[in-house]
Design an enzyme around this catalytic site. Structure first.
Site, mmCIF file in Angstrom:
data_model
loop_
_atom_site.group_PDB
_atom_site.id
_atom_site.type_symbol
_atom_site.label_atom_id
_atom_site.label_comp_id
_atom_site.label_asym_id
_atom_site.label_seq_id
_atom_site.Cartn_x
_atom_site.Cartn_y
_atom_site.Cartn_z
ATOM 1 N N ARG A 76 -5.567 8.327 -2.092
ATOM 2 C CA ARG A 76 -4.167 8.338 -2.521
ATOM 3 C C ARG A 76 -3.380 9.341 -1.697
ATOM 4 O O ARG A 76 -3.819 10.446 -1.408
ATOM 5 C CB ARG A 76 -4.082 8.713 -3.999
ATOM 6 C CG ARG A 76 -2.641 8.797 -4.556
ATOM 7 C CD ARG A 76 -2.102 10.216 -4.569
ATOM 8 N NE ARG A 76 -0.757 10.304 -5.165
ATOM 9 C CZ ARG A 76 -0.026 11.400 -5.201
ATOM 10 N NH1 ARG A 76 -0.500 12.518 -4.677
ATOM 11 N NH2 ARG A 76 1.179 11.395 -5.749
ATOM 12 N N VAL A 77 -2.173 8.950 -1.287
ATOM 13 C CA VAL A 77 -1.256 9.823 -0.570
ATOM 14 C C VAL A 77 0.074 9.810 -1.312
ATOM 15 O O VAL A 77 0.597 8.749 -1.653
ATOM 16 C CB VAL A 77 -1.052 9.355 0.885
ATOM 17 C CG1 VAL A 77 0.026 10.187 1.569
ATOM 18 C CG2 VAL A 77 -2.362 9.442 1.661
ATOM 19 N N THR A 116 3.804 20.465 -5.049
ATOM 20 C CA THR A 116 4.040 20.649 -3.624
ATOM 21 C C THR A 116 4.678 22.010 -3.432
ATOM 22 O O THR A 116 5.481 22.434 -4.267
ATOM 23 C CB THR A 116 5.043 19.594 -3.115
ATOM 24 O OG1 THR A 116 4.556 18.299 -3.426
ATOM 25 C CG2 THR A 116 5.262 19.712 -1.629
ATOM 26 N N GLY A 123 6.953 17.162 -7.736
ATOM 27 C CA GLY A 123 6.690 16.349 -8.916
ATOM 28 C C GLY A 123 5.774 15.198 -8.573
ATOM 29 O O GLY A 123 4.931 15.295 -7.685
#
Length: 338
Positions: free
Chosen positions: A219-220, A191, A243
């Site tokens: 997927r989120v 991220t 992460g």
């Protein structure tokens, strides 16, 4: 004696607070706040420079974090953020993003396809709808209605990396893969998290990611989840995470960090305590996964902590010395696993 005490009180208030029109005092502005922007990972340096350009012109923290995130989404070519991201296991590139103002307003999009700037769509959700999050086709439909152009984003390099992955179809999160990003790398999570404090003492934050490479379609992770990947409160501070997102979701991690700061911890102490909670709840999993927290309080103090050695964050401000600075985060585990 009473007159002298009143004089001292009046003088201290005038010297230590920001005067408003009409002689009122802005008690909401924290004493000694320093305009500052911080971002996760070494590529945060580029995002910070863009964000600082906004702050240096007197712009808001909200505008700054959006600008920094937009840079990562379009100008940075990184396998886990924006237009160069790796796809899911079905070969589809989906993007997630969130943005939050210190006054509690927030917006997010998840599983968004073919829109270059998901963070700006997230801001439009915040400002132009009664909702917090839009996902999938609905998020894309909203983006197009707001004037965002549909653009195929999956690069040839990322498509080739996906074809190579299909030969084994093995999925294993890699610790600190973020520091080894190149287009098409087989790394699978990260991220850009960015936090800013402006000259008015207001905080804001944003997250943007293409999520885990080869993830299940749909997927989120934590990045678009307010309270998991990002949380901001003008009264306290701001936090973001990086992460493996599932661990942040399980622990409402960024909200936890901010609440620990509310209880009196410094940003570094709050990040460490939140990481230690992850270890206590899932000790075996924590040895295989990277989880990192970055936080800033309303005075501009910054801190970070990670599970494994190797997490770095970038900071930029107007203070003395070099403006672009990379800092190594402390960690639970001293060795850098791969």
């Amino acid at each position: 004696m009473s007159s002298r005490r009143q004089f001292l009180q009046t003088s201290l208030m005038a010297a230590g607070a920001l005067a408003l029109p009409g002689g009122q005092v802005d008690a909401s502005k924290p004493a000694n706040a320093i305009a500052r922007v911080v971002s996760t990972w070494d590529f945060g340096v580029g995002a910070n420079r863009v964000a600082w350009g906004v702050l240096a012109r007197g712009g808001s923290a909200l505008d700054a974090v959006e600008a920094g995130a937009r840079w990562a989404e379009s100008d940075l070519c990184n396998a886990t953020v924006g237009r160069c991201g790796n796809p899911d296991r079905d070969g589809v590139l989906t993007l997630d993003a969130s943005i939050m103002d210190g006054d509690g307003r927030c917006g997010a999009v998840a599983a968004l396809e073919d829109i270059v700037h998901p963070v700006s769509v997230a801001r439009a959700v915040m400002e132009k709808t009664p909702h917090v999050m839009l996902v999938g086709q609905g998020a894309q439909q909203f983006a197009v209605a707001q004037g965002f152009e549909k653009t195929p984003l999956l690069t040839d390099t990322a498509r080739q990396a996906w074809r190579e992955w299909q030969k084994t179809s093995q999925y294993t999160p890699q610790i600190n893969a973020e520091r080894r990003q190149r287009p098409g790398d087989a790394s699978n999570h990260d991220t850009l998290g960015i936090l800013a404090l402006d000259a008015g003492g207001h905080l804001a934050g944003a997250c943007t990611t293409s999520g885990m490479a080869w993830k299940m379609h749909g997927r989120v992770g934590d990045s678009p989840i307010i309270g998991a990947g990002l949380y901001v409160d003008n009264d306290v501070g701001a936090a973001t995470a990086s992460g493996v997102g599932e661990e942040m979701v399980r622990n409402a991690a960024s909200f936890l960090v901010v609440e620990l700061m509310r209880q009196g911890r410094s940003p570094a102490q709050a990040c460490r305590e939140a990481i230690e909670r992850v270890v206590r709840k899932r000790p075996e999993a924590s040895k295989r996964l990277q989880v990192c927290f970055l936080a800033m309080n309303r005075q501009g103090e910054v801190g970070a902590f990670a599970l494994h050695k190797g997490f770095v964050y970038a900071m930029h401000d107007g203070g003395p010395g070099p403006h672009d600075r990379l800092h190594d985060s402390s960690s639970v585990y001293a060795s850098e696993q791969t």
